[in-house]
Design an enzyme around this catalytic site. Structure first.
Site, PDB file in Angstrom:
ATOM      1  N   GLU A  90       0.843  -0.721  -0.020  1.00 40.48           N
ATOM      2  CA  GLU A  90       0.251  -0.270   0.291  1.00 40.48           C
ATOM      3  C   GLU A  90       1.076   1.342  -0.098  1.00 40.48           C
ATOM      4  O   GLU A  90       2.014   1.509   0.826  1.00 40.48           O
ATOM      5  CB  GLU A  90      -1.164  -0.413   1.571  1.00 40.48           C
ATOM      6  CG  GLU A  90      -1.966   0.633   0.747  1.00 40.48           C
ATOM      7  CD  GLU A  90      -3.158  -0.158  -0.098  1.00 40.48           C
ATOM      8  OE1 GLU A  90      -3.147   0.608  -0.682  1.00 40.48           O
ATOM      9  OE2 GLU A  90      -3.798  -1.086   0.031  1.00 40.48           O
ATOM     10  N   HIS A  91       0.320   2.343  -1.196  1.00 34.72           N
ATOM     11  CA  HIS A  91       1.494   3.451  -1.028  1.00 34.72           C
ATOM     12  C   HIS A  91       2.724   2.961  -1.221  1.00 34.72           C
ATOM     13  O   HIS A  91       3.552   4.085  -0.614  1.00 34.72           O
ATOM     14  CB  HIS A  91       1.219   4.338   0.529  1.00 34.72           C
ATOM     15  CG  HIS A  91      -0.386   4.655   0.263  1.00 34.72           C
ATOM     16  ND1 HIS A  91      -0.045   5.973  -0.185  1.00 34.72           N
ATOM     17  CD2 HIS A  91      -1.060   4.408   1.176  1.00 34.72           C
ATOM     18  CE1 HIS A  91      -1.396   6.546  -0.375  1.00 34.72           C
ATOM     19  NE2 HIS A  91      -2.333   5.552   0.670  1.00 34.72           N
ATOM     20  N   ILE A  92       2.852   2.046  -2.331  1.00 33.59           N
ATOM     21  CA  ILE A  92       4.017   2.569  -2.790  1.00 33.59           C
ATOM     22  C   ILE A  92       4.486   2.107  -4.077  1.00 33.59           C
ATOM     23  O   ILE A  92       5.002   1.877  -5.051  1.00 33.59           O
ATOM     24  CB  ILE A  92       5.083   1.146  -1.669  1.00 33.59           C
ATOM     25  CG1 ILE A  92       4.262  -0.305  -2.400  1.00 33.59           C
ATOM     26  CG2 ILE A  92       5.448   0.895  -0.569  1.00 33.59           C
ATOM     27  CD1 ILE A  92       4.821  -1.307  -1.594  1.00 33.59           C
TER      28      ILE A  92
ATOM     29  N   GLY B  98     -16.170   5.892  -3.044  1.00 32.12           N
ATOM     30  CA  GLY B  98     -15.384   6.308  -2.175  1.00 32.12           C
ATOM     31  C   GLY B  98     -14.709   5.469  -1.014  1.00 32.12           C
ATOM     32  O   GLY B  98     -14.858   5.504   0.391  1.00 32.12           O
TER      33      GLY B  98
ATOM     34  N   GLY C  94     -12.541   2.814  -1.373  1.00 31.59           N
ATOM     35  CA  GLY C  94     -11.163   2.049  -1.479  1.00 31.59           C
ATOM     36  C   GLY C  94     -10.988   1.488  -2.113  1.00 31.59           C
ATOM     37  O   GLY C  94     -10.157   0.512  -2.616  1.00 31.59           O
TER      38      GLY C  94
ATOM     39  N   SER D 153     -13.316   2.383  -7.063  1.00 27.61           N
ATOM     40  CA  SER D 153     -14.586   3.071  -8.088  1.00 27.61           C
ATOM     41  C   SER D 153     -14.577   3.774  -9.449  1.00 27.61           C
ATOM     42  O   SER D 153     -14.950   3.590 -10.074  1.00 27.61           O
ATOM     43  CB  SER D 153     -15.643   3.516  -7.448  1.00 27.61           C
ATOM     44  OG  SER D 153     -15.362   4.506  -7.050  1.00 27.61           O
ATOM     45  N   SER D 154     -13.131   5.183  -9.147  1.00 25.94           N
ATOM     46  CA  SER D 154     -13.015   5.697  -9.806  1.00 25.94           C
ATOM     47  C   SER D 154     -12.333   5.258 -10.934  1.00 25.94           C
ATOM     48  O   SER D 154     -12.427   5.290 -11.819  1.00 25.94           O
ATOM     49  CB  SER D 154     -12.117   6.701  -9.521  1.00 25.94           C
ATOM     50  OG  SER D 154     -11.300   6.256  -8.683  1.00 25.94           O
TER      51      SER D 154
ATOM     52  N   ASP E 259      -4.252   1.391  -9.456  1.00 21.90           N
ATOM     53  CA  ASP E 259      -5.669   0.499  -9.842  1.00 21.90           C
ATOM     54  C   ASP E 259      -6.797   0.872 -11.111  1.00 21.90           C
ATOM     55  O   ASP E 259      -7.234  -0.567 -11.352  1.00 21.90           O
ATOM     56  CB  ASP E 259      -6.644   1.686  -9.110  1.00 21.90           C
ATOM     57  CG  ASP E 259      -6.782   2.399  -8.060  1.00 21.90           C
ATOM     58  OD1 ASP E 259      -5.413   1.089  -6.866  1.00 21.90           O
ATOM     59  OD2 ASP E 259      -6.730   3.094  -6.477  1.00 21.90           O
TER      60      ASP E 259
ATOM     61  N   TYR F 210      -4.270  12.951   0.463  1.00 21.43           N
ATOM     62  CA  TYR F 210      -3.171  11.570  -0.888  1.00 21.43           C
ATOM     63  C   TYR F 210      -1.964  12.645  -1.558  1.00 21.43           C
ATOM     64  O   TYR F 210      -0.728  11.902  -1.480  1.00 21.43           O
ATOM     65  CB  TYR F 210      -4.227  10.890  -1.905  1.00 21.43           C
ATOM     66  CG  TYR F 210      -3.437   9.905  -2.679  1.00 21.43           C
ATOM     67  CD1 TYR F 210      -3.701   8.491  -1.913  1.00 21.43           C
ATOM     68  CD2 TYR F 210      -2.418  10.303  -3.830  1.00 21.43           C
ATOM     69  CE1 TYR F 210      -2.944   8.203  -3.021  1.00 21.43           C
ATOM     70  CE2 TYR F 210      -2.126   9.496  -4.921  1.00 21.43           C
ATOM     71  CZ  TYR F 210      -2.604   7.387  -4.469  1.00 21.43           C
ATOM     72  OH  TYR F 210      -1.667   7.004  -5.064  1.00 21.43           O
TER      73      TYR F 210
HETATM   74  C1  GLA Z   1      -4.904   5.242  -4.069  1.00 20.87           C
HETATM   75  C2  GLA Z   1      -3.984   5.339  -5.430  1.00 20.87           C
HETATM   76  C3  GLA Z   1      -3.165   3.887  -5.476  1.00 20.87           C
HETATM   77  C4  GLA Z   1      -2.330   3.584  -4.697  1.00 20.87           C
HETATM   78  C5  GLA Z   1      -3.086   3.607  -3.228  1.00 20.87           C
HETATM   79  C6  GLA Z   1      -2.934   3.562  -1.710  1.00 20.87           C
HETATM   80  O1  GLA Z   1      -6.177   4.133  -4.608  1.00 20.87           O
HETATM   81  O2  GLA Z   1      -4.813   5.328  -6.722  1.00 20.87           O
HETATM   82  O3  GLA Z   1      -3.162   4.297  -6.802  1.00 20.87           O
HETATM   83  O4  GLA Z   1      -1.771   4.465  -4.422  1.00 20.87           O
HETATM   84  O5  GLA Z   1      -4.048   4.674  -3.265  1.00 20.87           O
HETATM   85  O6  GLA Z   1      -1.613   2.252  -2.114  1.00 20.87           O
END
Ligand code: GLA
Length: 371
Positions: free
Chosen positions: A19-21, A107, A109, A112-113, A157, A207
């Site tokens: 996550e977040h990498i 929204g 996580g 959806s977008s 995503d 973010y």
């Molecule tokens: C959102 C972003 C992704 C990713 C995650 C965190 O979903 O769209 O690119 O950075 O957060 O892992």
């Protein structure tokens, strides 16, 4: 839906770990799920994309020559952004009616977008008779999220939404876009998805702030080390140059370095079918998102704590951008109902919010059906 020509869908996603990498060039382990956005589409002979929804009363018409002017729309902005990026890449956009049916909660996580952006482009390409290049669609959808929706996201995503495969968790290298599909063999365990149902408003700005912090870290460390992204940083290197970073940025880097290592170990655990090990890594990932990356919050933490307090649950963590949304938990399959009940009640007592659970399988990314 007989009067439409095609039914084109793209998936939401979970993320096992990593996550977040993605925007630091790391490897991530998402899987496309059966919650998805479906577009029913037919050409309409006009210069407009007419949007309607199965779940909303809204109707929106997008002028194909003015696609850049719809950023402020509450609904339809993702479709406009996706169509615009596709158009800018040199593709012809054909006037059409699109009925949208989104089963990915907004929204949450669960992306959806991305599901909306990817399915919109795939649908436009389909009625134009273009061959589908899923990776290219994912990249244009990501560009829409960044340049149109204003979230400076990574590729995870949109890639998962487009290129996911049924029964496969992806091991996606976000630096090279090389993707391996691993069978999701969970043995006696199931993945439970739970939404903390806390509306999150600050997600975009927070973010982008995290992204800037990791960009800053890379800028500084690059002056001393031969690295092209933070995911290449080894723990020993990081320790040697620790002092050149501010306290906050250090914590962010600590998350990135440790999360990359957890993904490496999680890959081994999954391949070996060692669920306990995988569960432990999920717990550690959450702790790092909470303490180092600071993207969790009172409600997601309470939901994860309620899950982790039960012996049938061997791991639980927040997924996605953070500050709300969904958690995933690894739970003994024969205890899932009790797990949900206990988690729901404990979380309600702690926060006043009602958690929601989703039943969803791992699924293909883009699916196209001629009607
Ligand atoms: C959102 C972003 C992704 C990713 C995650 C965190 O979903 O769209 O690119 O950075 O957060 O892992």
């Amino acid at each position: 839906m007989k009067e439409y020509e095609y039914k084109v869908s793209a998936a939401g996603r979970i993320n096992l770990i990593g996550e977040h990498i993605d925007y630091c060039g790391g490897k991530v382990m998402p899987a496309a799920i059966s919650l998805k956005n479906t577009v029913y589409i037919r050409p309409n002979g006009t210069n407009y994309i007419n949007l309607s929804w199965t779940t909303l009363p809204d109707k929106v018409s997008l002028d194909i020559d003015k696609l850049e002017s719809y950023k402020g729309l509450k609904y339809g902005n993702y479709q406009a952004g996706a169509a615009l990026m596709w158009q800018r890449a040199g593709h012809k956009i054909i006037g059409c009616d699109m009925l949208q049916d989104c089963t990915v909660p907004f929204g949450s996580g669960l992306s959806s977008s991305a599901a909306i952006e990817v399915s919109t482009i795939a649908a436009l390409a389909t009625i134009a008779g273009e061959p589908l290049n899923k990776v290219d669609i994912a990249l244009k959808a990501q560009q829409a999220e960044r340049e149109y929706a204003g979230v400076n996201c990574g590729i995870m995503d949109q890639y998962a939404s487009a290129c996911g495969k049924k029964d496969g968790v992806m091991l996606l290298d976000c630096n090279t876009l090389k993707c391996e599909y691993l069978p999701l063999r969970l043995g006696d365990y199931s993945i439970v998805i739970a939404n903390c149902n806390k509306p999150h408003s600050l997600i975009e700005s927070k973010y982008n702030e995290r992204r800037e912090e990791t960009d800053e870290a890379l800028r500084i460390l690059k002056q001393k080390l031969n690295i092209s992204c933070l995911a290449e940083l080894r723990e020993s290197q990081y320790k040697a140059y620790y002092s050149s970073l501010s306290q906050t940025v250090r914590k962010r880097v600590e998350h990135v370095v440790s999360e990359c290592e957890r993904v490496r170990v999680a890959t081994l655990a999954l391949k070996a079918g060692n669920m306990e090990m995988l569960g432990g890594l999920l717990n550690k990932s959450h702790a790092s998102l909470k303490d180092n990356y600071e993207v969790t919050g009172r409600e997601p933490d309470a939901l994860v704590e309620a899950a982790q307090s039960q012996s049938c649950c061997i791991g639980s963590r927040l997924i996605g951008g953070g500050f709300g949304g969904c958690t995933i938990s690894l739970v003994k399959s024969n205890c899932v109902d009790e797990f949900k009940e206990f988690t729901y009640n404990t979380y309600l007592k702690a926060t006043g919010y009602k958690a929601e659970f989703y039943d969803s399988d791992v699924s293909d990314g883009i699916i196209i059906e001629k009607l």
